[in-house]
Design a protein around this motif. Sequence first.
Motif, PDB file in Angstrom:
ATOM      1  N   ALA A  76       0.625  -1.101  -0.135  1.00 13.25           N
ATOM      2  CA  ALA A  76      -0.093  -0.002  -0.196  1.00 13.25           C
ATOM      3  C   ALA A  76       0.760   1.395  -0.020  1.00 13.25           C
ATOM      4  CB  ALA A  76      -0.951  -0.072   1.359  1.00 13.25           C
ATOM      5  N   ARG A  77       1.850   1.232   0.834  1.00 10.85           N
ATOM      6  CA  ARG A  77       2.863   2.434   0.610  1.00 10.85           C
ATOM      7  C   ARG A  77       3.502   2.704  -0.636  1.00 10.85           C
ATOM      8  NH1 ARG A  77       5.748   1.194   6.717  1.00 10.85           N
ATOM      9  NH2 ARG A  77       4.102   2.309   7.942  1.00 10.85           N
ATOM     10  N   HIS A  78       3.652   1.712  -1.313  1.00  5.12           N
ATOM     11  CA  HIS A  78       4.187   1.785  -2.755  1.00  5.12           C
ATOM     12  C   HIS A  78       3.146   2.173  -3.944  1.00  5.12           C
ATOM     13  CE1 HIS A  78       7.702  -0.158  -0.628  1.00  5.12           C
ATOM     14  NE2 HIS A  78       8.362   0.719  -1.517  1.00  5.12           N
ATOM     15  N   THR A  79       2.094   2.521  -3.303  1.00  5.60           N
ATOM     16  CA  THR A  79       0.737   2.585  -4.414  1.00  5.60           C
ATOM     17  C   THR A  79       0.296   3.908  -4.285  1.00  5.60           C
ATOM     18  OG1 THR A  79       0.320   0.195  -4.212  1.00  5.60           O
ATOM     19  CG2 THR A  79      -1.563   1.444  -4.991  1.00  5.60           C
ATOM     20  N   GLN A  80      -0.097   4.570  -5.402  1.00  7.15           N
ATOM     21  CA  GLN A  80      -0.643   5.890  -5.282  1.00  7.15           C
ATOM     22  C   GLN A  80      -2.306   5.802  -4.699  1.00  7.15           C
ATOM     23  OE1 GLN A  80       0.820   8.862  -5.459  1.00  7.15           O
ATOM     24  NE2 GLN A  80       2.932   7.680  -6.160  1.00  7.15           N
ATOM     25  N   PRO A  81      -2.638   6.824  -3.984  1.00  4.97           N
ATOM     26  CA  PRO A  81      -3.939   6.944  -3.528  1.00  4.97           C
ATOM     27  C   PRO A  81      -5.001   6.485  -4.594  1.00  4.97           C
ATOM     28  CG  PRO A  81      -2.807   8.354  -2.555  1.00  4.97           C
ATOM     29  CD  PRO A  81      -2.006   7.935  -3.539  1.00  4.97           C
ATOM     30  N   GLY A  82      -5.945   5.655  -4.414  1.00  3.62           N
ATOM     31  CA  GLY A  82      -7.183   5.379  -5.489  1.00  3.62           C
ATOM     32  C   GLY A  82      -6.586   4.276  -6.656  1.00  3.62           C
ATOM     33  N   ASP A 105     -11.506  -2.368   0.923  1.00  2.89           N
ATOM     34  CA  ASP A 105     -11.989  -3.881   0.246  1.00  2.89           C
ATOM     35  C   ASP A 105     -13.076  -3.564  -0.813  1.00  2.89           C
ATOM     36  OD1 ASP A 105     -12.514  -6.303  -0.027  1.00  2.89           O
ATOM     37  OD2 ASP A 105     -12.169  -7.027   1.961  1.00  2.89           O
ATOM     38  N   PRO A 106     -12.743  -4.071  -1.970  1.00  4.85           N
ATOM     39  CA  PRO A 106     -13.720  -3.711  -2.843  1.00  4.85           C
ATOM     40  C   PRO A 106     -14.959  -4.670  -2.748  1.00  4.85           C
ATOM     41  CG  PRO A 106     -11.970  -4.982  -3.965  1.00  4.85           C
ATOM     42  CD  PRO A 106     -11.500  -4.287  -2.693  1.00  4.85           C
ATOM     43  N   VAL A 107     -14.639  -5.852  -2.156  1.00  3.99           N
ATOM     44  CA  VAL A 107     -15.694  -6.827  -1.832  1.00  3.99           C
ATOM     45  C   VAL A 107     -16.535  -6.522  -0.893  1.00  3.99           C
ATOM     46  CG1 VAL A 107     -16.058  -9.179  -1.345  1.00  3.99           C
ATOM     47  CG2 VAL A 107     -14.087  -8.640  -2.715  1.00  3.99           C
ATOM     48  N   THR A 108     -16.221  -6.163   0.362  1.00  2.00           N
ATOM     49  CA  THR A 108     -16.745  -5.577   1.485  1.00  2.00           C
ATOM     50  C   THR A 108     -17.134  -4.276   1.553  1.00  2.00           C
ATOM     51  OG1 THR A 108     -15.001  -5.754   2.959  1.00  2.00           O
ATOM     52  CG2 THR A 108     -16.037  -7.842   2.691  1.00  2.00           C
ATOM     53  N   GLY A 109     -16.424  -3.476   0.931  1.00  2.00           N
ATOM     54  CA  GLY A 109     -16.541  -2.005   1.139  1.00  2.00           C
ATOM     55  C   GLY A 109     -16.062  -1.314   2.268  1.00  2.00           C
ATOM     56  N   LYS A 110     -15.433  -2.295   3.236  1.00  2.00           N
ATOM     57  CA  LYS A 110     -14.819  -1.819   4.481  1.00  2.00           C
ATOM     58  C   LYS A 110     -13.683  -1.103   4.250  1.00  2.00           C
ATOM     59  CE  LYS A 110     -13.582  -3.442   8.855  1.00  2.00           C
ATOM     60  NZ  LYS A 110     -13.365  -4.800   9.949  1.00  2.00           N
ATOM     61  N   ARG A 111     -13.559   0.089   4.924  1.00  2.00           N
ATOM     62  CA  ARG A 111     -12.038   0.781   5.007  1.00  2.00           C
ATOM     63  C   ARG A 111     -11.244   0.202   6.242  1.00  2.00           C
ATOM     64  NH1 ARG A 111     -11.444   7.110   5.601  1.00  2.00           N
ATOM     65  NH2 ARG A 111      -9.348   7.499   4.497  1.00  2.00           N
ATOM     66  N   ALA A 134      -0.487 -10.713  -0.329  1.00  2.00           N
ATOM     67  CA  ALA A 134      -0.855 -11.571   0.391  1.00  2.00           C
ATOM     68  C   ALA A 134      -2.344 -12.311  -0.120  1.00  2.00           C
ATOM     69  CB  ALA A 134      -0.903 -11.275   2.041  1.00  2.00           C
ATOM     70  N   GLY A 135      -2.457 -12.511  -1.256  1.00  2.91           N
ATOM     71  CA  GLY A 135      -3.688 -13.053  -1.662  1.00  2.91           C
ATOM     72  C   GLY A 135      -4.866 -12.110  -1.523  1.00  2.91           C
ATOM     73  N   GLN A 136      -4.718 -10.914  -1.306  1.00  3.08           N
ATOM     74  CA  GLN A 136      -5.855  -9.924  -1.141  1.00  3.08           C
ATOM     75  C   GLN A 136      -5.708  -8.612  -2.191  1.00  3.08           C
ATOM     76  OE1 GLN A 136      -7.019  -8.807   2.907  1.00  3.08           O
ATOM     77  NE2 GLN A 136      -5.446 -10.297   3.430  1.00  3.08           N
ATOM     78  N   THR A 137      -6.737  -8.143  -2.892  1.00  4.80           N
ATOM     79  CA  THR A 137      -6.718  -7.255  -3.705  1.00  4.80           C
ATOM     80  C   THR A 137      -7.312  -5.864  -3.080  1.00  4.80           C
ATOM     81  OG1 THR A 137      -6.426  -8.437  -5.729  1.00  4.80           O
ATOM     82  CG2 THR A 137      -7.446  -6.186  -5.838  1.00  4.80           C
ATOM     83  N   LEU A 138      -6.898  -4.884  -2.655  1.00  6.23           N
ATOM     84  CA  LEU A 138      -7.472  -3.685  -2.172  1.00  6.23           C
ATOM     85  C   LEU A 138      -7.160  -2.494  -2.941  1.00  6.23           C
ATOM     86  CD1 LEU A 138      -6.177  -4.158   1.578  1.00  6.23           C
ATOM     87  CD2 LEU A 138      -8.232  -5.131   0.478  1.00  6.23           C
ATOM     88  N   ILE A 139      -7.942  -1.350  -2.479  1.00  4.21           N
ATOM     89  CA  ILE A 139      -7.727  -0.111  -3.097  1.00  4.21           C
ATOM     90  C   ILE A 139      -7.161   0.960  -1.914  1.00  4.21           C
ATOM     91  CG2 ILE A 139      -8.788   1.653  -4.465  1.00  4.21           C
ATOM     92  CD1 ILE A 139     -10.781  -0.241  -5.591  1.00  4.21           C
ATOM     93  N   ARG A 140      -6.122   1.428  -2.317  1.00  5.72           N
ATOM     94  CA  ARG A 140      -5.737   2.670  -1.327  1.00  5.72           C
ATOM     95  C   ARG A 140      -6.502   3.739  -1.305  1.00  5.72           C
ATOM     96  NH1 ARG A 140       0.444   5.019  -0.216  1.00  5.72           N
ATOM     97  NH2 ARG A 140      -0.422   6.259   1.619  1.00  5.72           N
TER      98      ARG A 140
END
Length: 580
Positions: free
Chosen positions: A200-206, A234-240, A212-218
């Motif tokens: 996440a730290r090496h990914t731009q916001p948005g 989390d795009p699946v649950t919508g949880k921040r 680790a087997g998970q896909t998230l959006i910063r």
Amino acid sequence: MRASDRPGAIQGTAGPRTPEELIDRYGLVCRPIRDVLVDYLRERQPSLDYSSMEGLACALGARFWKDLEIHHPGIDSLRLPDEVAAAWKQRLRTKQKTITAKTGEKVTVDVPRLNYRECLIPIRAFYLDLAQWAVDDPGRWAQWAVPCPIKEEEANRRKLQRHRKSRMDARTRERLPVLPTLVRTVNEHRKATEMLLQAARHTQPGEPFTAAGQTLIRSVTGHKAIRGKVWAEDPVTGKRRDLELEEDHAFWAWAIVEVLRATGIRVEELLELSHHSFVQYRLPTTDEMVPLLQIVPSKTDEERLLLVSPELADVLSAVIHRVRDHTGKIPLIASYDWQECVWLPPSPLLFQRRFGAERRRISPDVVRDILAAALVRTRLTDPSTDEPLRFTPHDFRRLFITDAIMSGLPPHIAQVIAGHRDINITMGYKAVYPDEAIQSHLAFLARRRAMRPTEEYRVPTDAEWQEFLGHFERRKVSTGICGRAVGTPCVHEHSCLRCSMHWPEPGQRQRIVEIRDNLIARIAEAEHEGWLGEVAGLRISLAGANDKLAQIDRRSDNDSVNLGVPNTQRPKTSQTHHNP
């Protein structure tokens, strides 16, 4: 450090309370009783630490007198009527507990109080102390010397201690086999959260990222967001999710589990580990330097040194690397002793973490919360309640001692490592396994077998086996069965009626009667002819015959055994049943 600079200024911590403040927390109505409780605490204060003082005040003020005032308004004497004392003891046997129902609703239920007898002890000691002090200082204490409502046998904890030992052993036996699962889970979760945070730290916001087997959006954060926080959605649950907080909790869960299981130290000793706790010792035989971990005095007020294994050294090294600041030093922080309610001098504590803009020592409650969250991820359940399995920090102490002694560590060495003053306490922590008892019994049988002649354990020959089987065929005699053991001779030279091993057959009673009548006739003949030597032998046989007849009669009379069960009176309208 100024009071306003301490973390306690934010947390609202306070210093030790006086005896008056400890009792006044419960709002007692009867002023004389309140005053005598305060005086009692003041007398006991020099010999007690603060946590013991607080527990004693709770026992006397809340569980005892406040409960009496609630259920018996206007009570103003320590001399309790029998019915009042009995009702109070009955209420003390239970306590309220909040549980989560299957519907998810929080409900309050009454559950048995496991330490019921332990709650009686301080109340009994209070009455006995007042009676003793009344002898020493009657002017001050005589008016409060009244009979104690708690008898000695009511406060006896011998049975309670056995039950507690049984529960703790069962708890240890349930948790020791699943400890590797917990260790593996916390380690995998630590690595997974670290990978997510780094990605996440090496990914731009948005932008999305996978680790680790998970896909998230910063997450895209505003300018008012806390600096250094890394959020992802989390795009699946919508949880921040706060990835930095998740990684922080995962790391400390791993560190706590590893240190506790490798050392068996208490939770307060864990949280007091500092950079000054590391000691080097040179072995006099090999001149090798070994690292030791100094455990500061806690419960027993005695320090001890523990050997640092390579695995434990890796964990402590990771902890030191994490808590160092930009200068390479471990920050000095002031910690609050929750047992004594005093501030401790600033020291480079290892178990510290950032809380907002400051660093604080991890508290025992946070340790328990972190362990509970880690256990949820293991999906382990308690077999007795079918609820998620719970580990307390002290469970690791029992597991450590049990595993160490079962692995061959002498109990007196385990006592030193655990910091116990009495070896019986150490052995109380050690759980006994059925497999351990079975293996010990088998080893005993092997040692006993090795001491006996080897020919006793050879395979019998065909002739010996037939002799063994033939013994049971030859036990049958005309008047019953011979019960002598295999390989033993007949001690009465086949005079069966004289032998105590002879078991008469009820069907042969008439034959034994004929033998008895014949013996009587022979005794009369011998007496008539003057054969006195034969008379003595015949009388012994006659006594044996009468004894065998009596045995048969007793067995026939006692075909049905009366167990002493009272008969239930039947209604008069019921039919009368006759026993067969």
